[in-house]
Design an enzyme around this catalytic site. Structure first.
Site, PDB file in Angstrom:
ATOM      1  N   HIS A  67     -11.842  -3.061 -15.787  1.00 56.40           N
ATOM      2  CA  HIS A  67     -12.201  -1.646 -15.914  1.00 56.40           C
ATOM      3  C   HIS A  67     -12.641  -1.370 -17.352  1.00 56.40           C
ATOM      4  O   HIS A  67     -11.888  -1.624 -18.303  1.00 56.40           O
ATOM      5  CB  HIS A  67     -10.996  -0.758 -15.596  1.00 56.40           C
ATOM      6  CG  HIS A  67     -10.594  -0.748 -14.157  1.00 56.40           C
ATOM      7  ND1 HIS A  67     -11.312  -1.360 -13.159  1.00 56.40           N
ATOM      8  CD2 HIS A  67      -9.515  -0.162 -13.539  1.00 56.40           C
ATOM      9  CE1 HIS A  67     -10.698  -1.163 -11.988  1.00 56.40           C
ATOM     10  NE2 HIS A  67      -9.615  -0.446 -12.202  1.00 56.40           N
ATOM     11  N   ASP A 100       0.836  -1.180   0.000  1.00 60.10           N
ATOM     12  CA  ASP A 100       0.000   0.000   0.000  1.00 60.10           C
ATOM     13  C   ASP A 100       0.882   1.245   0.000  1.00 60.10           C
ATOM     14  O   ASP A 100       1.962   1.258   0.590  1.00 60.10           O
ATOM     15  CB  ASP A 100      -0.904  -0.015   1.236  1.00 60.10           C
ATOM     16  CG  ASP A 100      -1.921   1.100   1.211  1.00 60.10           C
ATOM     17  OD1 ASP A 100      -1.593   2.198   1.715  1.00 60.10           O
ATOM     18  OD2 ASP A 100      -3.027   0.901   0.699  1.00 60.10           O
ATOM     19  N   CYS A 152      -3.985   1.492 -12.626  1.00 62.72           N
ATOM     20  CA  CYS A 152      -4.661   0.432 -13.381  1.00 62.72           C
ATOM     21  C   CYS A 152      -5.511   0.965 -14.526  1.00 62.72           C
ATOM     22  O   CYS A 152      -5.522   0.393 -15.626  1.00 62.72           O
ATOM     23  CB  CYS A 152      -5.507  -0.431 -12.445  1.00 62.72           C
ATOM     24  SG  CYS A 152      -6.626   0.496 -11.366  1.00 62.72           S
TER      25      CYS A 152
END
EC number: 1.2.1.11
Length: 355
Positions: free
Chosen positions: A247, A86, A152
């Site tokens: 996506h 992260d 992404c």
């Protein structure tokens, strides 16, 4: 085939780390050697430390590996380290690994803006690896370096735009609207009461990333510095939708030198090839761009896993009454959009003799 390389995975218990493990479990070049996670997981066998969220089981050669703390000393035997950390903790840890002369491929955002760090989509701009000798000179390293993935949603957008830019010259305006899967938010991610029967019209930081990352990725380099695009305006709107993976993006483009025909665009996208394919990299898709001329495609459930999740599917290419052309694209956000980019970037680096 290159000799086997030992790899480590940081953030191995997270969703991106889990995807790394699946992609690397039976890889012909990379062998999983060490797993890293937070202090609460360190010292435990992997299968007891992780909340496994993948559709395939934990690979047998990984489930009993002891999880290490994310310190460079624990990974000194690794030829490559993949980071799924992260961003809250990635910055200091990844820099410590770089200064320990280790090779790091990061999925985090922390060093994407760094003027010495390549931001690479592996089917787009692997020529940016040419800055590695300069980066090594800055950090006084003889073998270590740091490469970052793009966001992404940016990753999927870059592939067809690179093909169009190479063929038709610069684009003056790019409008993109994303419908992003919940896996992009990690685990536990978006609460069910926020996403079921709903669309969330805001993802923190996402639009800004798409707008500036485009200029660095599609720009050039001279071996010592990046040469970002300066005359391309990008406007992004990013939403979260109740889809697990994949996506979907709606894109409109205006070309600086005039609009090509729709058939010219289809031809260029269909023929596009990248360096990773030419080098014969294991994870490279057979085609970097898959065209689907059906009027209702691409769709996440039907198209996200094509070519091992490393291809971008493009469809609905048509004239745009505001700009020049518009189209839809689909990218698998946790494969090419995350772990898959790092793995393919590392394969390119091996093929180029950088590892």
């Amino acid at each position: 085939m290159a000799p086997t390389k030992k790899v480590g995975i940081l953030g191995a218990t997270g969703t991106v780390g889990q995807r790394f493990i699946l992609m690397l479990a039976d890889h012909p070049v990379f062998t999983i050697h060490a797993l890293g996670a937070s202090s609460r997981s360190a010292g435990k066998p992997y299968h007891t430390a992780v909340k496994w969220k993948q559709s395939k089981p934990i690979p047998a050669n990984v489930e009993n590996l002891e999880v290490k703390a994310c310190v460079a000393e624990e990974f000194k035997e690794c030829d490559v380290v993949f980071s799924g950390l992260d961003s809250d903790v990635a910055g200091d840890i990844e820099m410590a690994f770089l200064k320990a002369n280790l090779v790091v491929f990061s999925n985090a955002k922390n060093y994407r803006r760094d003027p010495t760090v390549p931001l690479i989509v592996p089917t787009v701009n692997t020529d940016h690896f040419d800055l590695i000798p300069y980066q090594r000179s800055v950090y006084n390293q003889d073998k270590g370096f740091l490469i970052t993935n793009a966001n992404c949603s940016t990753t999927g957008l870059m592939v067809p735009l690179k093909a169009l830019q190479d063929a038709f010259g610069p684009m003056s305006h790019i409008l993109v609207h994303t419908q992003q899967a919940i896996s992009g938010a990690g685990y536990p991610g978006v609460p069910s009461l926020d996403i079921l029967d709903n669309i969330v019209p805001y993802i923190s930081g996402e639009e800004e990333k798409m707008e500036w990352e485009t200029s660095k990725i599609l720009g050039g380099q001279d071996g010592k510095q990046f040469l970002p695009l300066t005359n391309t305006i990008v406007s992004a709107t990013c939403t979260r939708v109740p889809v697990i993976d994949g996506h979907l993006e709606s894109v409109s483009v205006k070309f600086a030198n005039g609009a090509p025909s729709i058939e010219q665009i289809y031809d260029v996208l269909d023929k596009y090839t990248c360096e990773a394919q030419k080098l014969g990299c294991h994870s490279a898709p057979e085609k970097a761009i898959l065209l689907n001329r059906n009027e209702d495609r691409p769709q996440p459930r039907l198209d996200r896993d094509l070519h091992k999740g490393q291809a971008v599917t493009v469809g609905r290419v048509r004239p745009c009454p505001v700009l020049d052309i518009k189209f839809m694209l689909l990218v698998h956000n946790t494969v090419l959009g995350a772990a898959g980019s790092s793995v393919l970037n590392a394969e390119v680096a091996v093929a180029k003799g950088l590892i």
